[in-house]
Each structure stands twice: as structure tokens, then as C-alpha cells.
Write an enzyme that holds these catalytic residues in place. Structure first.
Site, PDB file in Angstrom:
ATOM      1  CB  CYS A 143      -0.949   0.011   1.191  1.00 24.60           C
ATOM      2  SG  CYS A 143      -2.191  -1.299   1.131  1.00 24.60           S
ATOM      3  CG  HIS A 201      -6.711   1.428  -0.181  1.00 24.75           C
ATOM      4  ND1 HIS A 201      -5.560   1.786  -0.848  1.00 24.75           N
ATOM      5  CD2 HIS A 201      -6.300   0.736   0.933  1.00 24.75           C
ATOM      6  CE1 HIS A 201      -4.510   1.344  -0.180  1.00 24.75           C
ATOM      7  NE2 HIS A 201      -4.935   0.704   0.907  1.00 24.75           N
TER       8      HIS A 201
END
Length: 387
Positions: free
Chosen positions: A92, A339
Site C-alpha cells: 500500500c 483504495h
């Protein structure tokens, strides 16, 4: 190193962010990234008035098919075949790490335009197999170490730092409301590159705040209590999207406004609590730059979960009584927008660029972009407005 070698972001763009399986489900990773890269090149050349040579294209990506997505995207964007490409996987934090890596090339003396960011097409991510067994993700940590899924890890943080359901839902509602207001006021318009006829984000959703109390808990707490506090409503949506920036040495930007990369840090933490990584990364980046949290005007943190975000803010002193400091994700974040893993760290830099550069913040204004990373890491970058 002279001040002329400080990397400066002079262009920053992203795609609309779409929920996995929705409006961008048919677009592969390289074709998500290519239009954004092209837009950054065009913006940078228009802003600086120069046709600068391109040194490299560096993109973060987590779950794609391999084959060096950065190189594929560069070619698809019409970048000269002589320009190389490199794909970075820091999960991430990949998009933000790619930008930091590109900045390091400038600091080392490369005076060419650097293109960097991240991309994720969760919709087209391949299924992986080992010994005939399919799996969704590779391990974040080896055998013998904790390797929690991100949801249970967020629930563990909620339990450890006493972040209750009310605080989490309120933070998620804040993200949606701020992003909805920003969308309504056109705050995202200049940063978005349309993909076909997709021109706006799937989120934010105006009705979500009123619905948050209806979502059922997803994970049982580690202490064995019956009711967890992490829900689909206070968690991000898995998404498709891309984001990128164009960076040049300060000495070649002319009078073009931008974000100078002042300091950056990547730090490891306990793999059992991966969401806490930004705390040490931010602390180190600030120390390296000789500034404090009070000096920073804008924070962009990848909001994977409200519990995880609030835990970070709590430890930094940016969420007194569970309420986020107004400098944090002031136009909403990943809880509202989604996301796209490998892109999200780069989306944070694009958001800083819009808030500070497009928003006419004065020279010297500081902003931080940060992300937590599976396996127990945090990455953070400190930027300063230059005009």
C-alpha cells in the site's frame, strides 16, 4: 548536494477511483496509468515552457500481472522507447515509494524529468497459484511471524488503543462528507484525467454517513468479545485507479510552482500491527527536516480503515478525544474515495498538490503524505510549497 538538486513536483494527476468490478473493471493496469502519465508530461512541459528529456518512469503496483507495469504504461502513453521503466512493490506504500525513488534520482544528479506514481487494477488482478492451490495475496511476513489480514489488524488496533465504534463511524462520516463537499465544489476537477467516459470518482456517497450505524461488525476482537467495531462502512473499498506526478530538479523549474520533496522515511514496525507504521515514518521524516508536527499545514494519510487511521493520529497527538485534526485529509480520503492499493500513496501526493499548490498556499507551506504497509512498515514524505 546543492539546492538545485531538490526534486520538485510540478504536475500531479490521477484517474477517477472506481470500486472493484465497477466502471473501470475492463481497464488493465497499464491502460489506467498511461493517460495519467501522458497528462503529467503535458502539464509539466506546459508549466515549465521546456521540452525536458524524461529520465525514467517509476510506478508502484501490488497485485498486477507482472511484466514491469511501469514499462508497459510508459509505452502505452507514447513515451519514447529509450525511456526505461521500473515497477516498485511496497504494497500500500508502493505509489509513494515510487515517488520517493524518483526523487532520489534527481538528488543524485539526474537533471531530467522523472515520472512516478502508482496504479492498481484490482478488477483485473490475476489469481495466483502455488502447488495447485489458488491464493489472493502473497505473505506479508514469513512463517513464524504474525501475518494478519488488514481487517483483523485494524480491529486489533481498535482494541489496543480503545477506539470505539462511535469514533470509527464518525471518522468515516467525516471522510465522506469532506470528500462530497470537495467534489461538489470542483476541488477534484483539475487533478482527474478521464478514462473513457469515466470522469468522476465512484465515491463519495452523500447518504453513507446516515447509514454507518447499520453495518454489521466484520471481525471478532482478539480478546474474544462478541462484537467487533470494524465494519464495511468504516473500512475503505477495494478499488481501481492510478496516480502520477512529474518531478524536476529545483534548478530547472523556473517560476513553476510545485511541491519540493524535503524529506522522506520508510520504517519497519511490528508485523502484527502493520497499520501503525506511519507513526515512526512521519516522526523520522520530521526529525530529518528539523520541523515539528505543528509546522505542517496538511496531512494526507491513506485511510485504509477508520480504526487504523485513528490509531496513527492518536499516537501522533492528531486526534484528541478521537476527533481528527482538521489538517488531516481535509477534503476526504480513501474511506470515501476508495483504495487502489499500489496507487493510493501517489493519490495522497496528488491530493497534497491540489490542496497546497492548486489551492494557492504560500511558499514554504509544509505537507505530509503517508501510508501504512502490510508486513509492518510505514512510509512518509514531507513536501514544501515553492513558488
Amino acid at each position: 548536494m546543492t539546492s538545485d538538486r531538490v526534486p520538485v513536483v510540478v504536475a500531479a494527476r490521477r484517474t477517477p477511483i472506481a470500486t472493484k468490478g465497477a466502471r473501470l473493471a475492463h481497464v488493465t493496469a497499464e491502460h489506467l496509468a498511461a493517460p495519467v502519465i501522458r497528462a503529467c508530461v503535458d502539464d509539466a512541459r506546459a508549466a515549465t515552457g521546456a521540452r525536458a528529456d524524461i529520465g525514467d518512469v517509476v510506478l508502484g503496483n501490488c497485485m498486477g500481472p507482472g511484466g514491469n507495469i511501469a514499462r508497459l504504461a510508459a509505452l502505452a502513453a507514447g513515451i519514447d522507447v529509450a525511456v526505461p521503466g521500473m515497477t516498485v512493490d511496497r504494497q500500500c506504500g508502493s505509489g509513494l515509494s515510487a515517488i520517493i525513488t524518483a526523487g532520489e534520482a534527481i538528488r543524485a544528479g539526474d537533471d531530467r524529468l522523472q515520472l512516478a506514481g502508482g496504479v492498481e487494477s484490482a478488477s483485473t488482478a490475476p489469481t495466483r497459484t502455488f502447488a495447485g492451490i489458488a491464493y489472493f495475496r502473497a505473505p506479508f511476513a514469513p512463517s513464524g511471524f504474525p501475518d494478519p489480514e488488514m481487517g483483523p489488524a485494524a480491529q486489533a488496533l481498535a482494541l489496543r488503543y480503545d477506539i470505539d465504534r462511535h469514533q470509527q463511524d464518525n471518522y468515516a462520516a467525516r471522510s465522506h462528507q469532506l470528500a462530497y463537499d470537495a467534489h461538489r465544489l470542483g476541488r477534484f476537477d483539475e487533478e482527474i484525467v478521464a478514462i473513457g467516459d469515466v470522469r468522476v470518482d465512484d465515491g463519495p456517497r452523500a447518504g453513507i454517513p446516515a447509514m454507518l450505524g447499520r453495518f454489521a461488525p466484520l471481525f471478532a476482537p482478539a480478546d474474544g468479545e462478541l462484537n467487533g467495531t470494524v465494519t464495511a462502512g468504516n473500512s475503505c473499498r477495494i478499488s481501481d485507479g492510478a496516480a502520477a506526478v512529474a518531478m524536476v530538479p529545483a534548478g530547472s523549474r523556473g517560476t513553476t510552482p510545485g511541491l519540493a520533496l524535503v524529506a522522506a522515511a520508510t520504517v519497519g514496525c511490528d508485523p502484527a500491527l502493520p497499520g501503525i507504521g506511519p507513526v515512526a515514518a512521519i516522526t523520522r521524516a520530521l526529525a530529518d527536516a528539523g520541523v515539528t508536527l505543528a509546522d505542517v499545514a496538511a496531512f494526507e494519510i491513506v485511510e485504509a480503515f477508520a480504526a487504523q487511521t485513528l490509531a496513527v493520529l492518536h499516537l501522533l497527538g492528531l486526534a484528541p478525544d478521537g476527533v481528527a485534526d482538521p489538517r488531516v485529509c481535509a477534503q476526504g480520503g480513501a474511506l470515501a474515495l476508495g483504495h487502489p492499493w499500489g496507487a493510493s500513496g501517489a493519490v495522497s501526493v496528488v491530493r497534497l498538490f491540489s490542496r497546497l499548490v492548486r489551492g494557492n498556499a504560500p511558499a514554504g507551506t509544509l505537507g505530509i503524505a503517508t501510508a501504512a504497509v502490510g508486513g509492518g512498515m510505514g512510509v512518509a514524505a514531507l513536501f514544501k510549497v515553492v513558488r
